[in-house]
Design a protein around this motif. Structure first.
Motif, short mmCIF file in Angstrom:
data_model
loop_
_atom_site.label_atom_id
_atom_site.label_comp_id
_atom_site.label_asym_id
_atom_site.label_seq_id
_atom_site.Cartn_x
_atom_site.Cartn_y
_atom_site.Cartn_z
N VAL A 209 0.86 -1.18 0.00
CA VAL A 209 0.00 0.00 0.00
C VAL A 209 0.90 1.24 0.00
N ARG A 210 0.49 2.28 -0.72
CA ARG A 210 1.34 3.47 -0.86
C ARG A 210 1.39 4.35 0.38
N ASN A 211 0.44 4.23 1.27
CA ASN A 211 0.37 5.13 2.41
C ASN A 211 0.28 4.39 3.75
N PRO A 212 1.25 3.54 4.05
CA PRO A 212 1.13 2.75 5.28
C PRO A 212 1.19 3.57 6.56
N ILE A 213 1.86 4.72 6.54
CA ILE A 213 1.92 5.52 7.76
C ILE A 213 0.54 6.06 8.11
N TYR A 214 -0.14 6.64 7.13
CA TYR A 214 -1.49 7.16 7.39
C TYR A 214 -2.43 6.02 7.81
N LEU A 215 -2.31 4.87 7.14
CA LEU A 215 -3.16 3.73 7.51
C LEU A 215 -2.85 3.24 8.92
N ALA A 216 -1.58 3.23 9.28
CA ALA A 216 -1.20 2.77 10.61
C ALA A 216 -1.74 3.71 11.69
N PHE B 224 -4.97 15.51 1.53
CA PHE B 224 -3.56 15.92 1.48
C PHE B 224 -2.79 15.07 0.48
N VAL B 225 -3.02 13.76 0.51
CA VAL B 225 -2.32 12.85 -0.40
C VAL B 225 -2.65 13.18 -1.85
N VAL B 226 -3.93 13.34 -2.15
CA VAL B 226 -4.36 13.58 -3.53
C VAL B 226 -3.94 14.97 -4.02
N ALA B 227 -4.09 15.98 -3.18
CA ALA B 227 -3.83 17.35 -3.62
C ALA B 227 -2.37 17.76 -3.56
N ASN B 228 -1.61 17.17 -2.64
CA ASN B 228 -0.24 17.64 -2.44
C ASN B 228 0.82 16.55 -2.59
N GLU B 229 0.68 15.49 -1.83
CA GLU B 229 1.75 14.51 -1.74
C GLU B 229 2.01 13.78 -3.06
N GLU B 230 0.96 13.24 -3.67
CA GLU B 230 1.15 12.50 -4.91
C GLU B 230 1.68 13.38 -6.04
N PRO B 231 1.13 14.59 -6.27
CA PRO B 231 1.70 15.43 -7.32
C PRO B 231 3.16 15.79 -7.07
N THR B 232 3.52 16.02 -5.81
CA THR B 232 4.90 16.36 -5.49
C THR B 232 5.82 15.17 -5.77
N LEU B 233 5.43 13.99 -5.34
CA LEU B 233 6.25 12.80 -5.57
C LEU B 233 6.40 12.51 -7.06
N LEU B 234 5.37 12.76 -7.82
CA LEU B 234 5.38 12.48 -9.25
C LEU B 234 6.17 13.52 -10.04
N LYS B 235 5.92 14.78 -9.78
CA LYS B 235 6.50 15.83 -10.61
C LYS B 235 7.83 16.38 -10.11
N ILE C 289 1.16 3.00 -10.15
CA ILE C 289 0.42 2.10 -11.03
C ILE C 289 0.23 0.72 -10.39
N ASN C 290 1.21 0.26 -9.64
CA ASN C 290 1.21 -1.11 -9.14
C ASN C 290 0.75 -1.29 -7.70
N VAL C 291 0.75 -0.22 -6.92
CA VAL C 291 0.43 -0.34 -5.50
C VAL C 291 -0.73 0.61 -5.18
N PRO C 292 -1.81 0.09 -4.60
CA PRO C 292 -2.97 0.94 -4.30
C PRO C 292 -2.68 1.99 -3.23
N ARG C 293 -3.45 3.05 -3.28
CA ARG C 293 -3.30 4.17 -2.34
C ARG C 293 -3.71 3.77 -0.93
N TRP C 294 -4.86 3.10 -0.76
CA TRP C 294 -5.41 2.85 0.59
C TRP C 294 -5.69 1.38 0.89
N ILE C 295 -6.16 0.61 -0.05
CA ILE C 295 -6.52 -0.79 0.23
C ILE C 295 -5.34 -1.68 -0.18
N PRO C 296 -4.69 -2.32 0.77
CA PRO C 296 -3.48 -3.08 0.47
C PRO C 296 -3.68 -4.21 -0.54
N ARG C 297 -2.63 -4.43 -1.33
CA ARG C 297 -2.57 -5.59 -2.22
C ARG C 297 -2.49 -6.85 -1.38
N LEU C 298 -2.87 -7.96 -1.96
CA LEU C 298 -2.75 -9.24 -1.24
C LEU C 298 -1.34 -9.82 -1.37
#
Length: 169
Positions: A92-99, A130-141, A153-162
């Protein structure tokens, strides 16, 4: 940033961010007083305790990876030099927020406190915005470009992969 500075900065941020958000604020809301358990079933308290333990373990692991592998901190003012794509970040891309959310929701269930549940919902919503508006665009651009795009593309934002994603495959 040197690894020693990253570890110290990460430890300081740990005390001032997740410890306050998932510890001090929930205590302020509930005083950690036990109320009637959710749907009146005492066994739900074990679910709450499990969520708290899982959340704390996920926080410690993710923060350590930021400092040791990313050579930086989770704090936006001292970001990592390397994108972290190991540990929980393979699921999952955001394990700290999920934790942190797991700790908050765990306390809600453990103490049977709907106010903590509502606080957890508000916390997650603020994180999502915050993730959608700031964090992801910053990490990408600005920060990691194609490397982050592959993670996105490969790891979901909130619901973990199996299964764990392996970078470079």
């Amino acid at each position: 940033m040197r690894r020693t500075a990253a570890v110290i900065g990460t430890a300081i941020f740990f005390v001032f961010a997740p410890c306050v958000v998932a510890g001090v604020v929930p205590w302020w809301i509930s005083r950690w007083e036990f109320r009637l358990s959710f749907p009146g079933v005492e066994l739900t308290r074990f679910v709450g305790a499990a969520l708290i333990l899982a959340g704390v373990a996920g926080l410690v692991d993710s923060f350590a990876r930021f400092a040791l592998q990313g050579v930086g901190t989770p704090a936006p003012i001292a970001p990592t030099q390397h994108l972290v794509v190991t540990g929980l970040y393979r699921y999952v891309r955001n394990p700290i927020y999920l934790a942190v959310a797991a700790v908050i929701f765990g306390q809600a269930v453990l103490f049977g406190d709907w106010r903590l549940f509502a606080y957890g919902v508000v916390f997650w919503l603020v994180c999502h915005l915050f993730v959608v508006a700031n964090e992801e665009p910053t990490l990408l651009k600005k920060s990691f470009g194609a490397e982050y795009e592959a993670l996105r593309i490969n790891v979901p934002r909130w619901i973990p992969r199996l299964t764990a994603w392996r970078a470079g495959r």
